[in-house]
Design an enzyme around this catalytic site. Structure first.
Site, mmCIF file in Angstrom:
data_model
loop_
_atom_site.group_PDB
_atom_site.id
_atom_site.type_symbol
_atom_site.label_atom_id
_atom_site.label_comp_id
_atom_site.label_asym_id
_atom_site.label_seq_id
_atom_site.Cartn_x
_atom_site.Cartn_y
_atom_site.Cartn_z
ATOM 1 N N LYS A 52 12.780 -1.596 2.329
ATOM 2 C CA LYS A 52 11.672 -2.483 2.673
ATOM 3 C C LYS A 52 11.419 -3.503 1.567
ATOM 4 O O LYS A 52 11.134 -4.668 1.833
ATOM 5 C CB LYS A 52 10.417 -1.654 2.964
ATOM 6 C CG LYS A 52 10.523 -0.869 4.274
ATOM 7 C CD LYS A 52 9.481 0.234 4.395
ATOM 8 C CE LYS A 52 9.716 1.042 5.661
ATOM 9 N NZ LYS A 52 8.822 2.207 5.785
ATOM 10 N N GLN A 95 4.001 5.057 3.284
ATOM 11 C CA GLN A 95 5.241 5.692 3.704
ATOM 12 C C GLN A 95 4.975 7.139 4.113
ATOM 13 O O GLN A 95 4.457 7.934 3.343
ATOM 14 C CB GLN A 95 6.278 5.637 2.576
ATOM 15 C CG GLN A 95 7.636 6.198 2.962
ATOM 16 C CD GLN A 95 8.306 5.396 4.057
ATOM 17 O OE1 GLN A 95 8.340 4.169 4.025
ATOM 18 N NE2 GLN A 95 8.828 6.087 5.050
ATOM 19 N N ASP A 118 1.917 -1.384 10.083
ATOM 20 C CA ASP A 118 2.673 -0.320 10.744
ATOM 21 C C ASP A 118 2.218 -0.117 12.190
ATOM 22 O O ASP A 118 2.913 0.526 12.978
ATOM 23 C CB ASP A 118 2.513 0.996 9.978
ATOM 24 C CG ASP A 118 3.780 1.401 9.253
ATOM 25 O OD1 ASP A 118 4.860 0.885 9.596
ATOM 26 O OD2 ASP A 118 3.712 2.241 8.332
#
Length: 285
Positions: A52, A95, A118
């Site tokens: 990422k 994460q 997200d």
């Protein structure tokens, strides 16, 4: 068979984002900022975070890593609140999975919905269910984008989604069944309690596998000319493997994603898209 090359498609998307970021940064005086929070030392999570960060660099997005070896629930919640207030942070990504003992849902609920790149905050999940604009989870949104780029429209077709996770299966089923581009499908959401999974799959024009079982979808489960999207990525003794038997399916299907190089790169590309959209929302572009 058409190979749905997520790696090449994602590279094209990143180049498009970089061009737009360059233009917007000259206009608004700063680039988009993505804060990535990693707690613990899980090797797979570390790889995902590095990927990422590299994508941010490719796109001209400022990566703001927050690596925490150990953190209590209160410390992590305090960091999220700090990032919510930071005007240079457009997107916040935590994460997952978090280490044992930390409440993931409480953390996700704390993220400002306008920074929830997200797409996991209940506000954005609700917007998805109602068909309202909002951030979509990156993997299903990346799948839809890949279909669009290859002009594979599921409208008026039967689609089967195998797997009912909140991250992939459920949101993908909702996105496919809604009105709009690359949607309007008749969707069946299958799972471990589906009575005759093979029969459901054999009727489908589009099959989406997201269950985390290597090689689960075999040639006898799909009809001739189907489109198969393999969302799974499993570590086996032979290396990375998808949820679908690629070798067994490739001569039967119309189009299919490889693993690796299919949905995975599209997930990260969609994260960059969502971060750019969050930035544009914050600066008023």
């Amino acid at each position: 068979m058409i190979l749905l090359d997520g790696k090449a498609t994602a590279a094209t998307i990143r180049a498009e984002i970089k061009e737009e970021v360059t233009s917007l940064a000259a206009r608004f005086g700063r680039r988009p900022g993505l804060a990535v929070v990693l707690v613990g030392n899980d090797p797979a999570s570390q790889v995902y975070v590095r990927n990422k960060e590299r994508a941010c660099e490719d796109c001209g997005i400022v990566s703001m890593p927050h690596r925490l070896e150990n953190a209590s629930q209160l410390e992590l919640e305090g960091l999220i609140q700090q990032l919510n207030r930071d005007v240079n942070v457009d997107g916040i990504l935590v994460q997952l999975p978090l280490p044992k003992g930390l409440d993931s849902q409480r953390i996700l609920d704390l993220i400002d919905p306008n920074k929830d790149v997200d797409g996991f905050h209940p506000v954005n999940v609700g917007k998805l269910s109602l068909g309202l604009p909002g951030f979509r989870p990156c993997t299903p949104a990346g799948v839809i984008t890949l279909l669009k780029r290859y002009n594979l429209d599921p409208a008026c077709k039967k689609a089967v989604v195998i797997g009912r996770s909140n991250i992939v299966g459920k949101p993908l089923a909702m996105m496919l069944s809604q009105s709009g581009p690359c949607a309007n499908a008749t969707v069946t959401l299958c799972h471990s309690r589906t009575a005759d999974l093979k029969a459901e799959c054999r009727e489908a024009d589009f099959v989406f596998a997201a269950i985390g079982v290597p090689g689960f979808v075999t040639a006898d489960m799909v009809k001739e000319g189907a489109v198969v999207v393999d969302v799974g990525i499993n570590r086996t003794d032979e290396g990375l493997a998808g949820d679908c038997d690629f070798e067994g399916l490739k001569d039967k299907v119309h189009a299919m994603t490889p693993v690796p190089g299919g949905v995975g790169p599209m997930t990260i590309a969609q994260l960059m898209v969502n971060t750019l959209e969050a930035y544009k929302l914050h600066v008023g572009a």
